[in-house]
Design a protein around this motif. Sequence first.
Motif, PDB file in Angstrom:
ATOM      1  N   ALA A   5      12.563  10.240  -8.742  1.00  0.00           N
ATOM      2  CA  ALA A   5      13.205  11.524  -9.012  1.00  0.00           C
ATOM      3  C   ALA A   5      13.001  12.500  -7.861  1.00  0.00           C
ATOM      4  N   LEU A   6      11.816  12.459  -7.242  1.00  0.00           N
ATOM      5  CA  LEU A   6      11.562  13.314  -6.086  1.00  0.00           C
ATOM      6  C   LEU A   6      12.499  12.967  -4.935  1.00  0.00           C
ATOM      7  N   GLN A   7      12.693  11.690  -4.685  1.00  0.00           N
ATOM      8  CA  GLN A   7      13.590  11.269  -3.610  1.00  0.00           C
ATOM      9  C   GLN A   7      15.024  11.720  -3.861  1.00  0.00           C
ATOM     10  N   ILE A   8      15.496  11.554  -5.091  1.00  0.00           N
ATOM     11  CA  ILE A   8      16.870  11.954  -5.411  1.00  0.00           C
ATOM     12  C   ILE A   8      17.037  13.459  -5.274  1.00  0.00           C
ATOM     13  N   VAL A  97      17.905   9.254   7.712  1.00  0.00           N
ATOM     14  CA  VAL A  97      16.588   8.644   7.491  1.00  0.00           C
ATOM     15  C   VAL A  97      16.232   8.673   6.008  1.00  0.00           C
ATOM     16  N   ALA A  98      16.586   9.756   5.319  1.00  0.00           N
ATOM     17  CA  ALA A  98      16.317   9.828   3.881  1.00  0.00           C
ATOM     18  C   ALA A  98      17.098   8.773   3.114  1.00  0.00           C
ATOM     19  N   ILE A 118       8.588   6.503   6.208  1.00  0.00           N
ATOM     20  CA  ILE A 118      10.002   6.866   6.315  1.00  0.00           C
ATOM     21  C   ILE A 118      10.266   8.212   5.646  1.00  0.00           C
ATOM     22  N   SER A 119       9.704   8.418   4.479  1.00  0.00           N
ATOM     23  CA  SER A 119       9.874   9.692   3.780  1.00  0.00           C
ATOM     24  C   SER A 119       9.230  10.833   4.556  1.00  0.00           C
ATOM     25  N   GLY A 123      11.149  14.100   5.915  1.00  0.00           N
ATOM     26  CA  GLY A 123      10.700  15.432   5.549  1.00  0.00           C
ATOM     27  C   GLY A 123      10.435  16.307   6.763  1.00  0.00           C
ATOM     28  N   LEU A 124       9.810  15.749   7.795  1.00  0.00           N
ATOM     29  CA  LEU A 124       9.540  16.534   9.002  1.00  0.00           C
ATOM     30  C   LEU A 124      10.835  16.913   9.715  1.00  0.00           C
ATOM     31  N   LEU A 125      11.810  16.002   9.725  1.00  0.00           N
ATOM     32  CA  LEU A 125      13.098  16.331  10.344  1.00  0.00           C
ATOM     33  C   LEU A 125      13.827  17.423   9.569  1.00  0.00           C
TER      34      LEU A 125
END
Length: 224
Positions: A5-8, A97-98, A118-119, A123-125
Amino acid sequence: MVSGALQIAGLLVGGIGMIGTFAVTGMPQWRVSAFIENNIIVFETIWEGLWMHCIRQANIRTQCKAYDSVLALSPDLQASRGLMCAGSVLSFLAFVVAIIGMKCMRCTQSSWQAKGYISLVAGLLFILSGVVELIPVCWVANTIISDFYNPLVNVAQKRELGEALYLGWVAAFCLIAAGAIFCCFCCCCVKTRSYRYSTPNRYPTQSQHLHRKTESSYSKSQYV
Protein backbone atom coordinates in the motif's frame (compact mmCIF):
# COMPACT_ATOMS: atom_id res chain seq x y z
CA MET A 1 0.37 -5.77 2.73
CA VAL A 2 1.27 -2.45 4.34
CA SER A 3 4.45 -2.16 2.26
CA GLY A 4 2.49 -2.71 -0.96
CA ALA A 5 0.00 0.00 0.00
CA LEU A 6 2.90 2.35 0.72
CA GLN A 7 4.37 1.70 -2.73
CA ILE A 8 1.05 2.32 -4.48
CA ALA A 9 0.42 5.54 -2.53
CA GLY A 10 3.94 6.78 -3.21
CA LEU A 11 3.64 6.00 -6.91
CA LEU A 12 0.31 7.86 -7.20
CA VAL A 13 1.55 10.92 -5.31
CA GLY A 14 4.80 10.93 -7.26
CA GLY A 15 2.91 10.65 -10.56
CA ILE A 16 0.78 13.66 -9.63
CA GLY A 17 3.91 15.62 -8.75
CA MET A 18 5.61 14.62 -12.01
CA ILE A 19 2.64 15.69 -14.15
CA GLY A 20 2.40 18.94 -12.19
CA THR A 21 6.10 19.60 -12.79
CA PHE A 22 5.66 19.14 -16.54
CA ALA A 23 2.66 21.46 -16.51
CA VAL A 24 4.43 24.17 -14.51
CA THR A 25 7.43 24.07 -16.84
CA GLY A 26 5.27 24.78 -19.88
CA MET A 27 2.68 27.14 -18.39
CA PRO A 28 3.01 30.87 -19.21
CA GLN A 29 1.28 32.03 -16.02
CA TRP A 30 4.39 32.57 -13.92
CA ARG A 31 3.96 36.33 -13.79
CA VAL A 32 0.57 37.98 -14.23
CA SER A 33 -0.09 41.69 -14.75
CA ALA A 34 -1.23 43.56 -11.63
CA PHE A 35 -4.15 45.99 -11.79
CA ILE A 36 -3.16 48.58 -9.20
CA GLU A 37 -3.22 52.38 -8.91
CA ASN A 38 -3.49 53.90 -12.40
CA ASN A 39 -3.23 50.58 -14.20
CA ILE A 40 -6.97 50.02 -14.68
CA ILE A 41 -6.92 48.46 -18.13
CA VAL A 42 -8.55 45.24 -17.01
CA PHE A 43 -9.60 43.94 -20.41
CA GLU A 44 -6.01 42.99 -21.21
CA THR A 45 -3.99 40.52 -19.13
CA ILE A 46 -0.28 39.87 -19.60
CA TRP A 47 1.26 36.49 -18.80
CA GLU A 48 4.99 35.87 -18.59
CA GLY A 49 6.38 32.34 -18.52
CA LEU A 50 9.66 30.57 -19.00
CA TRP A 51 9.30 30.09 -22.74
CA MET A 52 6.77 32.65 -23.94
CA HIS A 53 4.69 35.66 -22.97
CA CYS A 54 0.99 35.95 -23.74
CA ILE A 55 -1.61 38.71 -23.96
CA ARG A 56 -5.19 37.74 -23.18
CA GLN A 57 -7.83 40.24 -24.28
CA ALA A 58 -11.19 40.26 -22.51
CA ASN A 59 -11.10 36.49 -21.94
CA ILE A 60 -11.81 36.04 -25.65
CA ARG A 61 -8.54 35.89 -27.55
CA THR A 62 -5.08 34.93 -26.38
CA GLN A 63 -1.92 35.69 -28.33
CA CYS A 64 1.38 34.11 -27.32
CA LYS A 65 4.88 34.68 -28.61
CA ALA A 66 8.08 32.87 -27.75
CA TYR A 67 10.98 34.89 -26.44
CA ASP A 68 13.39 35.98 -29.13
CA SER A 69 16.43 35.35 -26.93
CA VAL A 70 17.22 33.90 -23.53
CA LEU A 71 19.08 37.13 -22.73
CA ALA A 72 15.77 38.99 -22.91
CA LEU A 73 14.63 37.19 -19.75
CA SER A 74 15.32 38.33 -16.22
CA PRO A 75 18.02 36.38 -14.28
CA ASP A 76 15.45 34.52 -12.18
CA LEU A 77 13.57 33.28 -15.24
CA GLN A 78 16.81 32.31 -16.99
CA ALA A 79 17.84 30.14 -14.05
CA SER A 80 14.30 28.80 -13.69
CA ARG A 81 14.43 27.36 -17.20
CA GLY A 82 17.35 25.10 -16.42
CA LEU A 83 16.17 24.18 -12.93
CA MET A 84 12.65 23.27 -14.04
CA CYS A 85 14.01 21.14 -16.90
CA ALA A 86 16.30 19.38 -14.43
CA GLY A 87 13.40 18.89 -12.02
CA SER A 88 11.26 17.40 -14.79
CA VAL A 89 13.98 14.93 -15.78
CA LEU A 90 14.61 13.92 -12.16
CA SER A 91 10.91 13.41 -11.45
CA PHE A 92 10.56 11.26 -14.56
CA LEU A 93 13.58 9.14 -13.58
CA ALA A 94 12.19 8.76 -10.06
CA PHE A 95 8.85 7.60 -11.46
CA VAL A 96 10.54 5.05 -13.74
CA VAL A 97 12.65 3.68 -10.88
CA ALA A 98 9.53 3.47 -8.71
CA ILE A 99 7.75 1.47 -11.42
CA ILE A 100 10.72 -0.90 -11.62
CA GLY A 101 10.38 -1.43 -7.88
CA MET A 102 6.67 -2.09 -8.28
CA LYS A 103 7.28 -4.84 -10.88
CA CYS A 104 9.13 -6.98 -8.34
CA MET A 105 6.24 -6.88 -5.87
CA ARG A 106 6.55 -10.63 -5.22
CA CYS A 107 10.14 -11.02 -4.11
CA THR A 108 11.89 -13.93 -2.55
CA GLN A 109 13.54 -13.64 0.82
CA SER A 110 16.98 -13.02 -0.69
CA SER A 111 15.82 -10.10 -2.90
CA TRP A 112 14.18 -7.98 -0.21
CA GLN A 113 17.40 -6.01 0.25
CA ALA A 114 17.58 -5.14 -3.47
CA LYS A 115 13.91 -4.16 -3.41
CA GLY A 116 14.62 -1.80 -0.51
CA TYR A 117 17.55 -0.23 -2.35
CA ILE A 118 15.40 0.42 -5.43
CA SER A 119 12.76 2.12 -3.30
CA LEU A 120 15.44 4.18 -1.56
CA VAL A 121 16.83 5.39 -4.90
CA ALA A 122 13.31 6.31 -6.10
CA GLY A 123 12.60 8.16 -2.86
CA LEU A 124 15.84 10.16 -3.00
CA LEU A 125 15.19 11.09 -6.64
CA PHE A 126 11.67 12.26 -5.79
CA ILE A 127 12.94 14.39 -2.92
CA LEU A 128 15.74 15.85 -5.04
CA SER A 129 13.34 16.73 -7.86
CA GLY A 130 10.98 18.42 -5.39
CA VAL A 131 13.80 20.52 -3.91
CA VAL A 132 15.06 21.45 -7.39
CA GLU A 133 11.54 22.58 -8.33
CA LEU A 134 11.10 24.60 -5.14
CA ILE A 135 14.17 26.73 -5.86
CA PRO A 136 12.93 28.48 -9.06
CA VAL A 137 9.34 28.74 -7.85
CA CYS A 138 10.34 30.42 -4.59
CA TRP A 139 12.94 32.56 -6.35
CA VAL A 140 10.47 33.94 -8.90
CA ALA A 141 7.83 34.47 -6.20
CA ASN A 142 10.31 36.40 -4.04
CA THR A 143 11.29 38.60 -7.01
CA ILE A 144 7.65 39.37 -7.81
CA ILE A 145 6.85 40.30 -4.21
CA SER A 146 9.99 42.44 -3.88
CA ASP A 147 9.22 44.35 -7.10
CA PHE A 148 5.57 44.76 -6.10
CA TYR A 149 6.44 46.63 -2.90
CA ASN A 150 9.41 48.48 -4.42
CA PRO A 151 8.43 52.14 -5.02
CA LEU A 152 11.17 52.54 -7.63
CA VAL A 153 9.56 50.00 -9.96
CA ASN A 154 7.07 51.38 -12.46
CA VAL A 155 3.44 50.42 -11.84
CA ALA A 156 3.07 49.03 -15.37
CA GLN A 157 6.00 46.66 -14.74
CA LYS A 158 4.71 45.25 -11.46
CA ARG A 159 3.41 41.70 -11.55
CA GLU A 160 1.46 39.30 -9.34
CA LEU A 161 1.93 35.62 -8.55
CA GLY A 162 0.59 33.46 -11.36
CA GLU A 163 -1.20 30.14 -11.23
CA ALA A 164 1.95 28.29 -12.27
CA LEU A 165 3.70 29.24 -9.02
CA TYR A 166 0.89 27.86 -6.85
CA LEU A 167 0.81 24.68 -8.92
CA GLY A 168 4.59 24.45 -8.60
CA TRP A 169 4.38 24.50 -4.80
CA VAL A 170 1.76 21.74 -4.83
CA ALA A 171 3.77 19.62 -7.28
CA ALA A 172 6.97 20.04 -5.24
CA PHE A 173 5.12 19.03 -2.07
CA CYS A 174 3.78 15.91 -3.83
CA LEU A 175 7.27 14.94 -5.01
CA ILE A 176 8.79 15.36 -1.55
CA ALA A 177 5.89 13.45 0.02
CA ALA A 178 6.35 10.61 -2.49
CA GLY A 179 10.05 10.50 -1.69
CA ALA A 180 9.33 10.27 2.03
CA ILE A 181 6.87 7.43 1.40
CA PHE A 182 9.39 5.41 -0.60
CA CYS A 183 12.07 5.97 2.04
CA CYS A 184 9.64 4.67 4.66
CA PHE A 185 8.99 1.66 2.43
CA CYS A 186 12.74 1.02 2.35
CA CYS A 187 12.80 1.00 6.16
CA CYS A 188 9.89 -1.46 6.17
CA CYS A 189 11.79 -3.77 3.79
CA VAL A 190 14.87 -3.71 6.03
CA LYS A 191 12.80 -4.46 9.14
CA THR A 192 10.91 -7.28 7.42
CA ARG A 193 14.13 -8.80 6.16
CA SER A 194 15.78 -8.71 9.60
CA TYR A 195 12.64 -10.14 11.22
CA ARG A 196 12.54 -13.03 8.78
CA TYR A 197 16.16 -13.91 9.36
CA SER A 198 15.85 -13.66 13.15
CA THR A 199 12.74 -15.86 13.46
CA PRO A 200 13.66 -19.16 15.22
CA ASN A 201 12.78 -22.47 13.65
CA ARG A 202 9.73 -24.15 15.07
CA TYR A 203 10.83 -27.62 14.00
CA PRO A 204 14.10 -29.20 15.15
CA THR A 205 16.73 -29.88 12.59
CA GLN A 206 18.33 -33.24 11.84
CA SER A 207 21.36 -32.49 14.01
CA GLN A 208 19.07 -31.70 16.93
CA HIS A 209 17.35 -35.07 16.45
CA LEU A 210 20.70 -36.88 16.47
CA HIS A 211 21.81 -34.98 19.58
CA ARG A 212 18.64 -35.99 21.42
CA LYS A 213 19.03 -39.63 20.38
CA THR A 214 22.63 -39.63 21.62
CA GLU A 215 21.60 -38.16 24.97
CA SER A 216 18.83 -40.76 25.43
CA SER A 217 21.13 -43.68 24.58
CA TYR A 218 23.78 -42.36 26.95
CA SER A 219 21.28 -42.08 29.79
CA LYS A 220 20.08 -45.65 29.17
CA SER A 221 23.64 -46.99 29.29
CA GLN A 222 24.14 -45.32 32.68
CA TYR A 223 21.09 -46.99 34.14
CA VAL A 224 22.21 -50.39 32.80
